[in-house]
Design an enzyme around this catalytic site. Structure first.
Site, mmCIF file in Angstrom:
data_model
loop_
_atom_site.group_PDB
_atom_site.id
_atom_site.type_symbol
_atom_site.label_atom_id
_atom_site.label_comp_id
_atom_site.label_asym_id
_atom_site.label_seq_id
_atom_site.Cartn_x
_atom_site.Cartn_y
_atom_site.Cartn_z
ATOM 1 N N TYR A 47 1.002 -1.233 -0.348
ATOM 2 C CA TYR A 47 0.082 -0.182 -0.343
ATOM 3 C C TYR A 47 0.598 1.195 0.028
ATOM 4 C CZ TYR A 47 -4.365 -2.368 0.086
ATOM 5 O OH TYR A 47 -5.716 -3.211 -0.635
ATOM 6 N N ARG B 225 1.950 1.952 -3.488
ATOM 7 C CA ARG B 225 0.591 2.713 -4.163
ATOM 8 C C ARG B 225 0.683 3.747 -4.017
ATOM 9 N NH1 ARG B 225 -3.710 -1.877 -3.557
ATOM 10 N NH2 ARG B 225 -5.154 -0.302 -4.498
ATOM 11 N N GLN C 273 -15.280 2.797 -7.084
ATOM 12 C CA GLN C 273 -14.610 1.211 -6.894
ATOM 13 C C GLN C 273 -13.132 1.641 -6.852
ATOM 14 O OE1 GLN C 273 -16.096 -2.164 -8.884
ATOM 15 N NE2 GLN C 273 -15.886 -0.124 -10.182
ATOM 16 N N ASN C 274 -12.857 2.929 -6.632
ATOM 17 C CA ASN C 274 -10.885 3.701 -6.643
ATOM 18 C C ASN C 274 -10.498 3.947 -5.500
ATOM 19 O OD1 ASN C 274 -11.052 2.796 -9.470
ATOM 20 N ND2 ASN C 274 -10.991 4.685 -10.173
ATOM 21 N N ASP D 45 -8.269 6.136 -4.457
ATOM 22 C CA ASP D 45 -6.713 6.876 -5.144
ATOM 23 C C ASP D 45 -7.555 8.547 -4.960
ATOM 24 O OD1 ASP D 45 -7.084 6.540 -8.644
ATOM 25 O OD2 ASP D 45 -8.108 7.504 -6.772
ATOM 26 N N HIS E 51 -15.156 1.195 -1.823
ATOM 27 C CA HIS E 51 -13.721 0.487 -1.049
ATOM 28 C C HIS E 51 -12.769 1.345 -0.580
ATOM 29 C CE1 HIS E 51 -14.667 -2.005 -5.080
ATOM 30 N NE2 HIS E 51 -14.983 -2.681 -4.258
ATOM 31 N N THR F 224 -14.131 0.038 -15.890
ATOM 32 C CA THR F 224 -14.373 -0.834 -14.604
ATOM 33 C C THR F 224 -14.942 -2.331 -15.914
ATOM 34 O OG1 THR F 224 -15.357 -1.346 -12.450
ATOM 35 C CG2 THR F 224 -17.270 0.022 -14.400
ATOM 36 N N ASN G 49 -15.400 2.216 -22.325
ATOM 37 C CA ASN G 49 -13.807 1.085 -21.807
ATOM 38 C C ASN G 49 -12.730 1.491 -23.111
ATOM 39 O OD1 ASN G 49 -12.396 -0.905 -20.634
ATOM 40 N ND2 ASN G 49 -13.889 -1.257 -19.658
ATOM 41 N N ALA H 33 -10.868 7.002 -21.693
ATOM 42 C CA ALA H 33 -12.166 8.095 -20.745
ATOM 43 C C ALA H 33 -11.655 9.392 -20.668
ATOM 44 C CB ALA H 33 -11.811 7.298 -19.229
HETATM 45 C C1 BV8 Z 1 -18.195 -8.730 -0.167
HETATM 46 C C2 BV8 Z 1 -9.060 -3.636 -2.260
HETATM 47 C C3 BV8 Z 1 -19.191 -9.454 1.175
HETATM 48 C C4 BV8 Z 1 -8.880 -1.749 -2.069
HETATM 49 C C5 BV8 Z 1 -10.544 -4.372 -3.644
HETATM 50 C C6 BV8 Z 1 -21.429 -11.501 -4.609
HETATM 51 C C7 BV8 Z 1 -21.775 -10.415 -4.027
HETATM 52 C C8 BV8 Z 1 -21.286 -10.402 -3.262
HETATM 53 C C9 BV8 Z 1 -19.854 -10.266 -2.701
HETATM 54 C C10 BV8 Z 1 -19.166 -11.095 -3.627
HETATM 55 C C11 BV8 Z 1 -20.607 -11.429 -4.837
HETATM 56 N N1 BV8 Z 1 -19.578 -12.364 -5.643
HETATM 57 C C12 BV8 Z 1 -18.288 -12.867 -5.331
HETATM 58 C C13 BV8 Z 1 -18.377 -12.235 -3.991
HETATM 59 C C14 BV8 Z 1 -16.676 -11.553 -3.403
HETATM 60 C C15 BV8 Z 1 -15.857 -10.834 -3.586
HETATM 61 C C16 BV8 Z 1 -15.819 -10.274 -5.264
HETATM 62 O O1 BV8 Z 1 -16.729 -9.457 -6.078
HETATM 63 N N2 BV8 Z 1 -14.731 -11.034 -5.847
HETATM 64 C C17 BV8 Z 1 -14.949 -11.262 -7.550
HETATM 65 C C18 BV8 Z 1 -13.574 -10.928 -7.885
HETATM 66 C C19 BV8 Z 1 -15.211 -12.043 -8.034
HETATM 67 N N3 BV8 Z 1 -16.050 -9.579 -3.232
HETATM 68 C C20 BV8 Z 1 -15.867 -8.813 -1.887
HETATM 69 O O2 BV8 Z 1 -14.895 -9.517 -1.234
HETATM 70 C C21 BV8 Z 1 -16.418 -7.573 -1.769
HETATM 71 N N4 BV8 Z 1 -16.870 -7.381 0.064
HETATM 72 O O3 BV8 Z 1 -19.241 -8.278 -0.606
HETATM 73 O O4 BV8 Z 1 -18.037 -8.912 0.525
HETATM 74 C C22 BV8 Z 1 -19.754 -9.779 2.920
HETATM 75 C C23 BV8 Z 1 -18.769 -10.447 3.480
HETATM 76 C C24 BV8 Z 1 -18.829 -10.313 4.920
HETATM 77 C C25 BV8 Z 1 -19.729 -11.703 4.835
HETATM 78 C C26 BV8 Z 1 -21.172 -11.186 3.798
HETATM 79 C C27 BV8 Z 1 -21.247 -10.430 3.218
HETATM 80 C C28 BV8 Z 1 -15.196 -6.706 -1.269
HETATM 81 C C29 BV8 Z 1 -15.091 -5.970 -3.137
HETATM 82 C C30 BV8 Z 1 -14.248 -4.960 -2.164
HETATM 83 C C31 BV8 Z 1 -12.676 -5.747 -2.675
HETATM 84 N N5 BV8 Z 1 -11.757 -4.820 -2.995
HETATM 85 N N6 BV8 Z 1 -9.356 -3.780 -3.587
HETATM 86 C C32 BV8 Z 1 -7.791 -1.993 -3.013
HETATM 87 O O5 BV8 Z 1 -7.162 -1.836 -2.230
HETATM 88 O O6 BV8 Z 1 -7.598 -1.043 -3.974
HETATM 89 S S1 BV8 Z 1 -11.169 -4.571 -5.214
HETATM 90 C C33 BV8 Z 1 -10.420 -4.185 -6.481
HETATM 91 O O7 BV8 Z 1 -11.954 -4.434 -7.856
HETATM 92 C C34 BV8 Z 1 -10.496 -2.827 -6.422
HETATM 93 O O8 BV8 Z 1 -11.463 -2.100 -5.560
HETATM 94 C C35 BV8 Z 1 -11.548 -2.136 -7.972
HETATM 95 O O9 BV8 Z 1 -11.807 -0.739 -7.593
HETATM 96 C C36 BV8 Z 1 -12.218 -3.328 -8.110
HETATM 97 C C37 BV8 Z 1 -12.626 -3.385 -9.643
HETATM 98 O O10 BV8 Z 1 -12.041 -3.331 -10.479
HETATM 99 P P1 BV8 Z 1 -11.999 -2.835 -11.683
HETATM 100 O O11 BV8 Z 1 -12.017 -0.505 -10.826
HETATM 101 O O12 BV8 Z 1 -12.985 -2.249 -12.795
HETATM 102 O O13 BV8 Z 1 -10.545 -2.198 -11.986
HETATM 103 P P2 BV8 Z 1 -9.995 -3.696 -13.567
HETATM 104 O O14 BV8 Z 1 -8.308 -3.312 -13.676
HETATM 105 O O15 BV8 Z 1 -10.735 -5.324 -12.784
HETATM 106 O O16 BV8 Z 1 -10.962 -3.016 -14.259
HETATM 107 C C38 BV8 Z 1 -10.723 -1.569 -15.208
HETATM 108 C C39 BV8 Z 1 -11.145 -1.099 -16.387
HETATM 109 O O17 BV8 Z 1 -10.263 -0.589 -16.876
HETATM 110 C C40 BV8 Z 1 -10.693 -2.911 -18.121
HETATM 111 O O18 BV8 Z 1 -12.124 -3.054 -17.797
HETATM 112 C C41 BV8 Z 1 -10.071 -1.757 -18.531
HETATM 113 O O19 BV8 Z 1 -10.282 -1.993 -19.717
HETATM 114 C C42 BV8 Z 1 -10.554 -0.402 -18.637
HETATM 115 N N7 BV8 Z 1 -9.826 0.634 -18.549
HETATM 116 C C43 BV8 Z 1 -7.707 0.435 -18.391
HETATM 117 N N8 BV8 Z 1 -7.145 1.797 -19.038
HETATM 118 C C44 BV8 Z 1 -8.837 2.868 -19.378
HETATM 119 C C45 BV8 Z 1 -9.801 1.969 -19.208
HETATM 120 N N9 BV8 Z 1 -10.855 2.798 -19.546
HETATM 121 C C46 BV8 Z 1 -11.132 3.683 -20.092
HETATM 122 N N10 BV8 Z 1 -9.849 4.384 -19.658
HETATM 123 C C47 BV8 Z 1 -8.814 4.444 -20.016
HETATM 124 N N11 BV8 Z 1 -7.681 4.894 -20.804
#
Ligand code: BV8
Ligand code: ZN
Length: 248
Positions: A66, A69, A100-101, A103, A118, A189, A214, A232
């Site tokens: 962290y 980052r 979701q960011n 930052d 988040h 996202t 995206n 974006a």
């Molecule tokens: C929870 C930490 C419940 C902070 C992160 C259904 C319901 C509930 C939960 C779940 C569920 N299914 C699964 C779960 C569990 C889990 C989950 O979602 N897992 C996934 C991976 C399958 N969820 C959880 O655990 C959440 N908690 O639900 O608790 C609970 C708890 C206790 C008891 C009962 C219930 C917590 C989720 C948060 C996790 N923390 N990070 C940090 O260090 O940052 S997640 C991480 O992914 C980041 O925080 C980020 O914000 C998040 C999402 O990612 P994106 O922002 O979308 O980023 P990514 O890289 O994936 O995509 C970027 C996109 O940008 C791409 O599409 C790319 O093409 C595009 N791009 C790139 N450049 C550009 C662009 N677009 C435009 N312009 C550009 N220039």
């Protein structure tokens, strides 16, 4: 990039607008995304870093990640994507940024009504007594996890790790705003993390016009009304420019 007339018409008609953003909106500020070609998770495993057990197993390693980052975020600036969202917000009666960011670049770009699903990397708290610590209190070079001044407990980043609940009330407020939005932009996202990814679904279920921006198609692309492929930081200023011309 041509901005569809339908999108401009929807913008002219809208009273409330919601921006749902992910790591992609910060990519042009030099902050790595999580997934995709150069994503963080390609090199590191989220389960090894972004969860409480990993922190307890190796607090120094997670703290150092962290700190690394934070240094990148500290050296970065909001890009035209963040800045355009902040400007666009001034043209609508109701406007919300649900991010979701962690930052804080939307805050630094001047956006208002920001809901951080988040958490925020600038904040930290003691895992025992919950005392708050701002990241500025720690040197970036500080590799060891700090101990709480009050009780000696471990200090952790105030971000939501996998398996952790989102901040109380924030998700519910974001869902409420999404359900009231006339137009919902989904920017940078992969829409794979829940429950955050429910936000645009909630907007759509309540009749909002969904616009995705995206660099590639995502899980949600089939469900949106308008899908703009590109950066974006380039597309959002184009939309703003055409919108300002359209409302003259
Ligand atoms: C929870 C930490 C419940 C902070 C992160 C259904 C319901 C509930 C939960 C779940 C569920 N299914 C699964 C779960 C569990 C889990 C989950 O979602 N897992 C996934 C991976 C399958 N969820 C959880 O655990 C959440 N908690 O639900 O608790 C609970 C708890 C206790 C008891 C009962 C219930 C917590 C989720 C948060 C996790 N923390 N990070 C940090 O260090 O940052 S997640 C991480 O992914 C980041 O925080 C980020 O914000 C998040 C999402 O990612 P994106 O922002 O979308 O980023 P990514 O890289 O994936 O995509 C970027 C996109 O940008 C791409 O599409 C790319 O093409 C595009 N791009 C790139 N450049 C550009 C662009 N677009 C435009 N312009 C550009 N220039
Ligand atoms: Zn403490």
């Amino acid at each position: 990039m041509n901005i569809p007339n339908k999108l401009l018409a929807e913008l002219k008609r809208a009273k409330s607008i919601l921006f749902f953003t992910g790591a992609g909106i910060s990519a042009e500020s030099g902050i790595s995304t999580f997934r995709g070609e150069h994503g963080i998770w390609n090199k590191l495993k989220p389960e090894e870093l972004a969860n409480f057990d990993a922190f307890m197993k190796n607090p120094d390693m997670v703290w150092e990640w962290y700190q690394y980052r934070r240094q990148i975020v500290d050296d970065s600036e909001p890009n035209p994507g963040h800045i355009t969202i902040a400007e666009m917000q001034n043209h609508f009666e109701n406007s919300t940024v649900v991010t979701q960011n962690v930052d804080n670049l939307h805050g630094r770009a001047g956006s208002k009504n920001i809901l951080e699903l988040h958490g925020n990397i600038e904040r930290n708290f003691c895992i025992d007594c919950k005392t708050y610590y701002n990241s500025r209190e720690f040197q970036f070079a500080e590799k060891h996890v700090p101990k709480c001044e009050k009780c000696g407990g471990l200090v952790r980043p105030d971000v939501v790790w996998f398996g952790e609940m989102l901040p109380a009330g924030v998700f519910e407020e974001a869902e409420r705003k999404a359900s009231e939005s006339d137009i919902c932009f989904i920017v940078g996202t992969s829409a794979v993390v829940y429950p955050a990814a429910y936000i645009p679904i909630s907007a759509k279920q309540n009749g909002a016009y969904l616009v995705e921006i995206n660099i590639e198609l995502t899980n949600i692309s089939d469900s949106v009304d308008c899908c703009l492929i590109g950066k974006a930081g380039e597309i959002l200023p184009r939309i703003m420019e055409e919108y300002l011309t359209a409302i003259k």
